[in-house]
Design a protein around this motif. Structure first.
Motif, short mmCIF file in Angstrom:
data_model
loop_
_atom_site.label_atom_id
_atom_site.label_comp_id
_atom_site.label_asym_id
_atom_site.label_seq_id
_atom_site.Cartn_x
_atom_site.Cartn_y
_atom_site.Cartn_z
N GLU A 61 57.11 -79.67 47.23
CA GLU A 61 57.63 -81.07 46.96
C GLU A 61 58.13 -81.41 45.60
OE1 GLU A 61 55.97 -85.60 47.68
OE2 GLU A 61 54.63 -83.75 48.29
N TYR A 65 58.89 -86.74 42.69
CA TYR A 65 58.11 -87.59 43.57
C TYR A 65 56.80 -87.81 43.17
CZ TYR A 65 62.19 -87.46 46.74
OH TYR A 65 63.42 -87.58 47.28
N GLY A 68 56.52 -89.80 40.10
CA GLY A 68 57.30 -91.26 40.35
C GLY A 68 58.41 -91.49 39.60
N GLN A 78 62.70 -94.67 38.33
CA GLN A 78 61.52 -94.70 39.55
C GLN A 78 62.37 -93.70 40.76
OE1 GLN A 78 59.56 -97.89 40.59
NE2 GLN A 78 60.12 -99.16 38.74
N VAL A 79 61.46 -92.94 41.03
CA VAL A 79 62.05 -92.25 42.40
C VAL A 79 60.81 -92.33 43.44
CG1 VAL A 79 63.77 -90.95 41.36
CG2 VAL A 79 61.46 -89.96 41.52
N SER A 80 61.24 -92.17 44.43
CA SER A 80 60.29 -92.11 45.72
C SER A 80 61.01 -91.17 46.90
CB SER A 80 60.03 -93.24 46.21
OG SER A 80 60.93 -93.72 47.32
N PRO A 81 60.42 -90.81 48.11
CA PRO A 81 61.02 -90.24 48.90
C PRO A 81 62.19 -90.74 49.90
CG PRO A 81 58.69 -89.71 49.27
CD PRO A 81 58.70 -90.66 48.15
N VAL A 85 66.41 -87.30 44.18
CA VAL A 85 66.15 -87.04 42.98
C VAL A 85 67.52 -87.05 42.22
CG1 VAL A 85 64.85 -85.64 41.12
CG2 VAL A 85 63.89 -86.05 43.40
N SER A 118 68.72 -94.00 44.09
CA SER A 118 68.23 -94.57 42.96
C SER A 118 68.69 -95.63 42.02
CB SER A 118 67.53 -93.49 42.18
OG SER A 118 68.45 -92.80 41.49
N GLU A 199 63.39 -84.46 50.61
CA GLU A 199 64.24 -85.71 50.16
C GLU A 199 64.96 -86.13 51.45
OE1 GLU A 199 66.16 -85.17 46.33
OE2 GLU A 199 66.08 -83.27 46.53
#
Length: 274
Positions: A61, A65, A68, A78-81, A85, A118, A199
């Motif tokens: 992973e 992520y 965060g 900020q990133v999330s699934p 990225v 993002s 992702e």
């Protein structure tokens, strides 16, 4: 467990830098703290949380992520699934976009970021070209939520739209359109490898030959470009020739491709003069 003992154990499973960053994330300690206070004891709750994070990182992973957030052009996003990225090679797309804006010499150039994810591209353009009127679209409400939060956190003025490419933009026209669309072939083995499989697939592949989204963008962009405006987009290392051919067939001029630091075709562009 002591900090230094935990780090020693974690290094057997993941990279040292990753282990340190996860430790800082969970404990709130600085890198200096880790060096000068190695005897500090982790709480049971911290140990449990770190074990989960190390297991996830060891499974492939993305670190971003788990933390965060990710860096892009010296800023934190900020990133999330729900979003890709941000990649370092995409910074070149921002550089080229800024160069084209400077060439156009418009007082208030209108800029569109297609598939913003993002929001990293659109936010950087808004901050680094303050006179630009930047809009950004994404088909994913979850991605747009991340982008909006990033825009607010970075103090960037961007107009966000939920849209399937140009569908919700009506007859709006722009001086510059940029995009980092899904361009990985649906059968590319990398999609199942470490990192990419975590992702959002929607942002990685068109579920076809990797050129479906690029074809649509190139075909529809002329209806949304001002005369003299530019279309720039990122693509796969082996898609430079196809991208140039699509741009030329659609009537774009000054078609060209730029390479990434590895010497691979990475970004193509064309100017709309009609």
């Amino acid at each position: 467990m002591r900090l230094d003992h935990w780090l020693q154990a974690a290094r057997r499973r993941i990279d040292t830098i990753d282990a340190r960053l996860l430790l800082q994330q969970v404990t709130g300690l600085s890198r200096t703290d880790l060096i000068t206070r190695p005897e500090t004891l982790l709480t049971p709750a911290q140990e449990e949380g770190l074990e989960s994070l190390v297991a996830r990182r060891a499974a492939g992973e993305p670190l971003a992520y788990l933390l965060g957030e990710a860096g892009f052009r010296g800023r934190r996003f900020q990133v999330s699934p729900a979003v890709l990225v941000p990649r370092p090679e995409t910074e070149a797309l921002v550089d080229l976009a800024l160069a084209k804006l400077a060439e156009l010499a418009q007082d208030k150039p209108r800029v569109l970021d297609l598939g913003t994810g993002s929001g990293a591209i659109s936010i950087c353009l808004a901050l680094e070209c303050p006179v630009a009127q930047v809009s950004a679209v994404d088909v994913s409400p979850a991605a747009l939520a991340v982008a909006r939060a990033n825009g607010e956190a970075n103090g960037a003025r961007v107009c966000w739209h939920e849209s399937d490419w140009f569908a919700a933009l009506g007859e709006a026209r722009f001086h510059l359109i940029v995009s980092n669309p899904p361009y990985i072939h649906a059968e590319d083995a990398h999609l199942a490898g470490d990192g990419l499989r975590f992702e959002p697939r929607l942002a990685l592949t068109d579920e076809a030959d990797g050129l479906a989204c690029i074809r649509r963008i190139v075909a529809d962009a002329p209806s949304h470009l001002e005369p003299g405006g530019w279309l720039l987009f990122e693509h796969g290392w082996d898609q430079g020739e196809d991208s140039r051919n699509l741009l030329t067939a659609a009537g774009f001029k000054a078609v060209q491709t730029w390479q990434d630091l590895a010497g691979h075709d990475r970004i193509s562009a064309g100017q709309w003069l009609a």
